[in-house]
Write a protein that holds these residues in place. Structure first.
Motif, mmCIF file in Angstrom:
data_model
loop_
_atom_site.group_PDB
_atom_site.id
_atom_site.type_symbol
_atom_site.label_atom_id
_atom_site.label_comp_id
_atom_site.label_asym_id
_atom_site.label_seq_id
_atom_site.Cartn_x
_atom_site.Cartn_y
_atom_site.Cartn_z
ATOM 1 N N SER A 217 122.087 37.631 26.918
ATOM 2 C CA SER A 217 123.206 38.299 26.384
ATOM 3 C C SER A 217 124.399 37.580 26.386
ATOM 4 O O SER A 217 124.691 36.579 27.050
ATOM 5 N N ASN A 238 121.104 38.582 22.389
ATOM 6 C CA ASN A 238 121.882 39.949 22.430
ATOM 7 C C ASN A 238 123.239 40.307 22.447
ATOM 8 O O ASN A 238 123.843 39.779 23.524
ATOM 9 N N ILE A 240 126.862 41.303 22.769
ATOM 10 C CA ILE A 240 127.668 42.722 23.424
ATOM 11 C C ILE A 240 129.225 42.470 22.953
ATOM 12 O O ILE A 240 129.668 41.435 23.292
ATOM 13 N N LYS A 255 131.530 46.006 32.515
ATOM 14 C CA LYS A 255 130.551 44.784 31.442
ATOM 15 C C LYS A 255 130.445 43.948 32.316
ATOM 16 O O LYS A 255 129.880 42.967 31.687
ATOM 17 N N GLN A 258 126.819 41.324 33.019
ATOM 18 C CA GLN A 258 125.871 41.508 31.754
ATOM 19 C C GLN A 258 125.786 40.283 30.961
ATOM 20 O O GLN A 258 124.451 40.466 30.032
#
Ligand SMILES: Cc1ncc(COP(=O)(O)O)c(C=O)c1O
Length: 487
Positions: A217, A238, A240, A255, A258
């Motif tokens: 991420s 990924n 975010i 958040k 992450q």
């Protein structure tokens, strides 16, 4: 261009436009040719009499069309010599036009998954077409070419004694960049932490490849620069999305932990222009330290802050060596110089330089030496100072023109500097439609919604001012006014 060379017959089909007087049809046909670069700056137009004869129009019709072109600044007259396409017309040249108009066809060749993901980018237009008010275009006419040529000559002479021995880039250039960054941007750095690239896009892409595995991420600003969004998508990370509010990148509690990486533009979010507040900077650095994550600080045009000196970089506040600072000369000097760099934490220097050697090789030594010489002679700093003043004036002018002619349609998003302004649109307007119509009139503003990944897109326009003088700005604003009033 002599009478015989002028391609009058090309205009014949365009004169068939129904419901408009013929002089308007001729005016529009000639204007379109100028905008598309088919009639280039400085080209001589034929005299009204022979042009009228070859187009089978009255001479008054041709004269009226020329008068309109003159009034709008597309052509200029020179006493005793005739009419010429105006030198200050700054529109797509023939090459740019060919490239822009070529349809992007989907390749049937068998390509890798990476190639597929990279191809996703093809609908974005690179900002070199020189449409009026195109964002990210510096004042190219103000570039100190003579001084640059001297620096290139010097580089050519010393190059024969300079074999590139370090994979990091020219030592002379790295020394110059390090001392500039320490003084002006408060970056903690040594020349041996600097890795030179062909622009910061290349540098950021390599960083993403080396710091993230597919599926891992990364925090990305929403909205953000399409080069970052595209690179993140290409490596299969990924993504975010982190919203930008008045204080910048808003990393909320839930958040945290992450992501392995955050890519940010703290000095000025691209494109909104918001500066990351001190409180948020500290929180972001704390997050990186606590979670062992990395931050890429994309510092693309922070020199152009008008309300005071440039702010200290995020990297300069980082005591834990978690920030990778990316810089570029594309905005400050010239997009074609193609030099950018990373300032790396100590532990990343060796893996990054090895990977760069394998994946990209070294950057040509000639422009590096030229740039080092240009900086050592003080030309870089004086150019930045001059441009800051010029852009400040151009930004004020743009805001005055918008306030005068477009205030009922547009609301300014405040920012303390940069090379463009962002305006939000009132309800009922589509920024895509506005920008498409503007492009057809030679105005290269960008739609804000394109910079968002989620469906929650703001409708607005991004207007570049840095590369455009008063005459060009006025012409473009008149074109925008006509688009809004006919919407
Ligand atoms: C926000 C941002 N980051 C990175 C870049 C890449 O710059 P370069 O031309 O050095 O690759 C740009 C270019 O305009 C930019 O706007």
């Amino acid at each position: 261009m002599s009478k015989n060379e002028f391609p009058s017959e090309l205009f014949l089909p365009l004169l068939q436009e129904a419901n408009v007087p013929r002089y308007i049809a001729l005016f529009r046909a000639l204007r379109q040719s100028i905008i598309e670069g088919k009639l280039i700056a400085g080209a001589k137009l034929p005299a009204s009499r022979p042009l009228a004869q070859s187009l089978k129009l009255s001479r008054n019709t041709v004269k009226s069309a020329f008068e309109l072109l003159l009034a709008e600044g597309y052509i200029e007259t020179r006493r005793g010599s005739g009419s010429f396409v105006s030198d200050s017309v700054c529109v797509a040249g023939p090459t740019a036009n060919v490239i822009q108009n070529r349809p992007v066809t989907k390749s049937s060749a068998k390509l890798s998954n990476l190639a597929e993901r990279l191809n996703w980018q093809s609908h974005h237009k690179v900002p070199y077409a020189k449409y009026l008010l195109e964002p990210a275009i510096p004042a190219l006419a103000e570039f100190p070419w003579i001084k640059w040529q001297r620096a290139v000559n010097y580089a050519g002479r010393v190059m024969k004694h300079e074999m590139e021995s370090s994979g990091l880039g020219s030592l002379q250039l790295r020394v110059q960049i390090a001392s500039y960054l320490q003084v002006v941007r408060g970056v903690n750095c040594h020349e041996n932490n600097i890795l030179v690239f062909s622009g910061s896009q290349q540098a950021i892409y390599l960083s993403l490849q080396l710091l993230l595995d597919p599926g891992e991420s990364v925090f990305v600003e929403e909205p953000c620069y399409f080069g970052i969004d595209g690179a993140v998508n290409a490596i299969g990370a990924n993504k975010i999305l982190i919203d930008i509010d008045q204080q910048g990148f808003n990393l909320k509690e839930e958040k945290q932990h992450q992501a392995n990486l955050a890519v940010v533009t703290p000095s000025r979010n691209y494109p909104l222009g918001t500066t990351l507040s001190l409180q948020r900077r500290i929180a972001l650095l704390q997050w990186a330290k606590d979670s062992g994550s990395w931050i890429i600080e994309d510092d693309y045009d922070s020199e152009f802050r008008f309300d005071g000196p440039p702010l200290t970089s995020l990297q300069g506040l980082d005591s834990a060596q978690r920030v990778i600072y990316a810089g570029t000369f594309s905005r400050i000097l010239h997009p074609s110089i193609r030099i950018g760099y990373l300032v790396l934490p100590d532990q990343l220097v060796q893996p990054f330089s090895c990977a760069k050697a394998l994946m990209q090789g070294n950057v040509s030594i000639l422009p590096q030496l030229a740039l080092a010489q240009f900086m050592a002679a003080g030309h870089f700093s004086s150019h930045v100072r001059r441009m800051r003043k010029l852009y400040h004036g151009r930004r004020n002018l743009l805001q005055e023109l918008v306030a005068q002619y477009l205030c009922e349609y547009l609301t300014l998003v405040p920012s303390d500097g940069g090379m463009h302004c962002v305006y939000l649109l009132g309800a009922g307007y589509s920024d895509k439609v506005i920008c498409q119509r503007a492009r057809a009139l030679g105005v290269g503003i960008k739609n804000l919604s394109d910079y968002y990944s989620s469906d929650n897109k703001s409708q607005g326009i991004v207007i570049g001012f840095a590369g455009f003088n008063e005459q060009q700005q006025r012409r473009a604003i008149r074109a925008l006014e006509s688009i809004f009033s006919e919407y």
